[in-house]
Design an enzyme around this catalytic site. Structure first.
Site, PDB file in Angstrom:
ATOM      1  N   HIS A  54       7.819  -8.041  -3.827  1.00 17.04           N
ATOM      2  CA  HIS A  54       6.489  -8.386  -4.342  1.00 17.04           C
ATOM      3  C   HIS A  54       6.492  -9.733  -5.065  1.00 17.04           C
ATOM      4  O   HIS A  54       6.898  -9.810  -6.222  1.00 17.04           O
ATOM      5  CB  HIS A  54       6.011  -7.286  -5.282  1.00 17.04           C
ATOM      6  N   GLU A  88       3.976 -11.293  -6.176  1.00 16.16           N
ATOM      7  CA  GLU A  88       2.838 -11.426  -7.087  1.00 16.16           C
ATOM      8  C   GLU A  88       3.119 -10.933  -8.501  1.00 16.16           C
ATOM      9  O   GLU A  88       2.405 -11.273  -9.429  1.00 16.16           O
ATOM     10  CB  GLU A  88       1.612 -10.685  -6.515  1.00 16.16           C
ATOM     11  N   ASP A 100     -17.552 -14.195 -21.445  1.00 18.44           N
ATOM     12  CA  ASP A 100     -18.257 -14.175 -20.156  1.00 18.44           C
ATOM     13  C   ASP A 100     -19.721 -14.590 -20.304  1.00 18.44           C
ATOM     14  O   ASP A 100     -20.221 -15.437 -19.550  1.00 18.44           O
ATOM     15  CB  ASP A 100     -18.194 -12.780 -19.511  1.00 18.44           C
ATOM     16  N   CYS A 112       5.282  -6.231   1.701  1.00 14.34           N
ATOM     17  CA  CYS A 112       5.663  -4.820   1.644  1.00 14.34           C
ATOM     18  C   CYS A 112       5.004  -4.018   2.770  1.00 14.34           C
ATOM     19  O   CYS A 112       5.313  -4.223   3.922  1.00 14.34           O
ATOM     20  CB  CYS A 112       5.351  -4.275   0.255  1.00 14.34           C
ATOM     21  N   TYR A 113       4.035  -3.166   2.470  1.00 12.15           N
ATOM     22  CA  TYR A 113       3.374  -2.424   3.554  1.00 12.15           C
ATOM     23  C   TYR A 113       2.778  -3.403   4.566  1.00 12.15           C
ATOM     24  O   TYR A 113       2.812  -3.173   5.779  1.00 12.15           O
ATOM     25  CB  TYR A 113       2.269  -1.515   2.993  1.00 12.15           C
ATOM     26  N   GLY A 117       0.840  -1.190   0.000  1.00  7.26           N
ATOM     27  CA  GLY A 117       0.000   0.000   0.000  1.00  7.26           C
ATOM     28  C   GLY A 117       0.873   1.236   0.000  1.00  7.26           C
ATOM     29  O   GLY A 117       2.060   1.152   0.318  1.00  7.26           O
ATOM     30  N   LYS A 137     -10.920 -13.590 -15.255  1.00  5.99           N
ATOM     31  CA  LYS A 137     -11.076 -13.966 -16.669  1.00  5.99           C
ATOM     32  C   LYS A 137     -10.432 -15.325 -16.990  1.00  5.99           C
ATOM     33  O   LYS A 137     -11.021 -16.138 -17.705  1.00  5.99           O
ATOM     34  CB  LYS A 137     -10.430 -12.879 -17.528  1.00  5.99           C
TER      35      LYS A 137
END
Ligand code: XMP
Length: 529
Positions: free
Chosen positions: A185, A187, A243, A99-100, A72, A385
């Site tokens: 990070h 991710e 979708d 991180c944060y 963040g 998705k």
């Protein structure tokens, strides 16, 4: 959005499974929070992304087996900075702070955070000490992505450092009760082994089994849809995109012929699109389909309109009217199935605090269920998705349909800058078909998120034979992306671009120039309007 103000909100469905092992990702305002959630899902673990100040009851109701705290932009000592809520500690489950999230963990458990005005930003190498389950099976040295200012300077009691980098002596920390912090990070794609690290948290630390699969999702959703819908009829508007196609296939599996699909040809479709949808649904899937030819109504409504948002509004409203008229004579229809997906849900819930910053009104048919007094079924509300695609394949939808590039609801109207007259739409359609053919022929379709042609409102001077021409300019757009929130322009091979340009100028009457769009999103958007 053409939402009638007086209408009450349509009742929402509750057809998604909650019986799975669940991880909560707490969002502290990170740019990448959604990405963390996607990585967890990719590891076959169900997770939900919740704002850090979520109602504790809602979080507890999910019975999370672990919590991941996102990064963040704040600094932990700022007044009013987001903090880890009490319910997280009360759950007594493993916690991973990124991180944060790591800094908040350190601070709240009695450690210290050093404030810094300078960011450590970019690639770094971390070395772990080989003792932590978080790094199980990973090489001792890993490339990671750092993006932080502050860092942990004093470990909370009982914690120890388990990895370090040149800039961060505590690049990773481990504490009692399965509490972990990562300064980098895991991710993002720039941390190549980040997925394995997150997997380790889920499997080695939280002890999960990975019970979130397309098969389990389908079985549970089918039962939930049956329970909700009972003997009533369901109508689903197909757009040709993945979708709505997956939504229809799922609902069809649940209620069979009590589902009717409606496909509105608005005259703004790509070449051959209507035939493809009819073929896939009627013939391939055996799902009843009502195709309505309303091209003239849409194109009439668009006459003289040049403003992009106005075009969207006209198209949205016309759609609602055509759809209403089509469904009115149908008996027993009580539900409307919609292909809302998880990013739509998160965005409209305003987890990122920007729900009101409308750049383009994408939800062109908002208000439809309220007007028609239909209850909503949205079986894909929990899916990203890529998960929608996996479910589509598992349901037997044709690959062509499952891996189709997204196409905007207002169709070619937002790819014709200025007035979308029938003639101009036709120019865009022909140019688009050539782009698509060449990209497919070059084997590049699957690697791109979207590719298309835009008819600009510029006119340019050219020369053909001995004659001066004054013609249309087509812009070609091709982007790569993991989702539509950010995108990069695709480095298409020059030969492919050359063939596209040559064919468009030769085959599409009135076009004498082709340009290639080399901007990314942000600062541009994917569509030109
Ligand atoms: P932008 O242009 O905002 O687009 O970067 C992001 C994604 O959304 C699609 N898009 C739309 N989809 N109605 C839709 O259903 C719309 O009005 C609309 N505008 C953009 C776009 O194609 C891309 O996938």
């Amino acid at each position: 959005m053409p939402t009638p103000e007086s209408a009450p909100a349509a009742p929402r469905d509750d057809v998604h499974p909650t019986s799975h092992e669940t991880i909560v990702v707490l969002d502290f305002g990170a740019q990448y929070a959604m990405l963390i959630a996607r990585r967890v899902r990719e590891a076959n673990v169900y997770c939900e992304l919740l704002p850090w100040d979520v109602d504790p009851q809602r979080a507890r109701a999910l019975t999370p087996r672990g919590v991941i705290l996102s990064g963040g932009p704040a600094s932990v000592y700022e007044p009013g900075a987001p903090h880890i809520p009490d319910w997280v500690w009360e759950l007594e489950v493993p916690v991973l702070g990124i991180c944060y999230g790591m800094q908040a963990l350190a601070r709240q458990l009695g450690g210290a955070v050093a404030l810094s005005a300078v960011r450590e930003y970019g690639p770094a190498t971390v070395e772990h000490d080989g003792t932590s389950p978080l790094f199980h099976g990973l090489p001792r040295r890993l490339e990671v992505w750092m993006s932080h200012g502050d860092k942990v300077s004093g470990l909370p009691p009982g914690f120890r450092p388990v990895a370090q980098s040149e800039g961060s002596p505590v690049a990773a920390m481990e504490g009692p009760g399965g509490r972990y912090g990562l300064q980098f990070h895991p991710e993002v794609a720039h941390t190549p082994l980040g997925r394995e690290l997150l997997r380790n948290f889920l499997y080695e630390v939280c002890g999960l089994r990975g019970d979130w699969t397309p098969g389990s999702f389908i079985d549970e959703t089918v039962s939930a849809v049956r329970a909700r819908v009972g003997e009533a009829g369901v109508v689903c508007a197909l757009s040709g995109g993945v979708d709505s196609a997956v939504t229809a296939a799922l609902i069809h599996r649940a209620v069979a012929d009590r589902l009717v699909c409606v496909f509105v040809d608005n005259g703004l479709l790509r070449r051959g699109e209507r035939e493809e949808v009819e073929q896939a649904f009627r013939r391939h899937m055996g799902i009843p389909l009502v195709a309505v030819d309303a091209a003239a109504r849409f194109l009439d409504g668009l006459r003289g309109i040049t403003d992009p948002e106005r075009k969207r509004k006209v198209i949205g409203e016309t759609f609602i009217r055509v759809f209403e008229e089509t469904v009115a004579p149908m008996r027993g229809v009580e539900f409307l199935a919609q292909g809302t997906t998880y990013p739509d849900v998160v965005e409209s819930a305003g987890v990122h605090g920007n729900a009101t910053a409308v750049i383009k009104s994408h939800h062109n048919v908002g208000g439809l269920p309220e007007r028609m007094h239909l209850k909503l079924v949205e079986p894909l509300r929990t899916l990203f998705k890529d998960e929608v695609r996996r479910v589509g394949l598992a349901l037997g939808l044709p690959e062509d349909m499952v891996f189709r590039h997204p196409f905007p609801g207002p169709g070619l109207a937002v790819r014709v800058l200025g007035e979308a007259s029938p003639e101009r739409v036709e120019v865009a359609r022909e140019a688009d078909a050539i782009v698509m053919e060449e990209v497919r022929a070059a084997g590049l379709y699957g690697a791109l998120w979207q590719t298309f042609a835009v008819l600009t409102n510029a006119r340019s001077v050219g020369v053909m034979g001995d004659y001066r021409t004054y013609g249309h300019v087509i812009a070609v757009r091709a982007v790569t992306a993991e989702d539509a929130m950010t995108a990069d322009w695709a480095r298409l091979p020059h030969e492919t671009l050359a063939r596209i340009a040559q064919r468009i100028v030769n085959e599409v009457p009135g076009v004498n120039r082709v340009v290639y769009d080399i901007t990314s999103k942000p600062p541009s958007t994917i569509e030109w309007e």
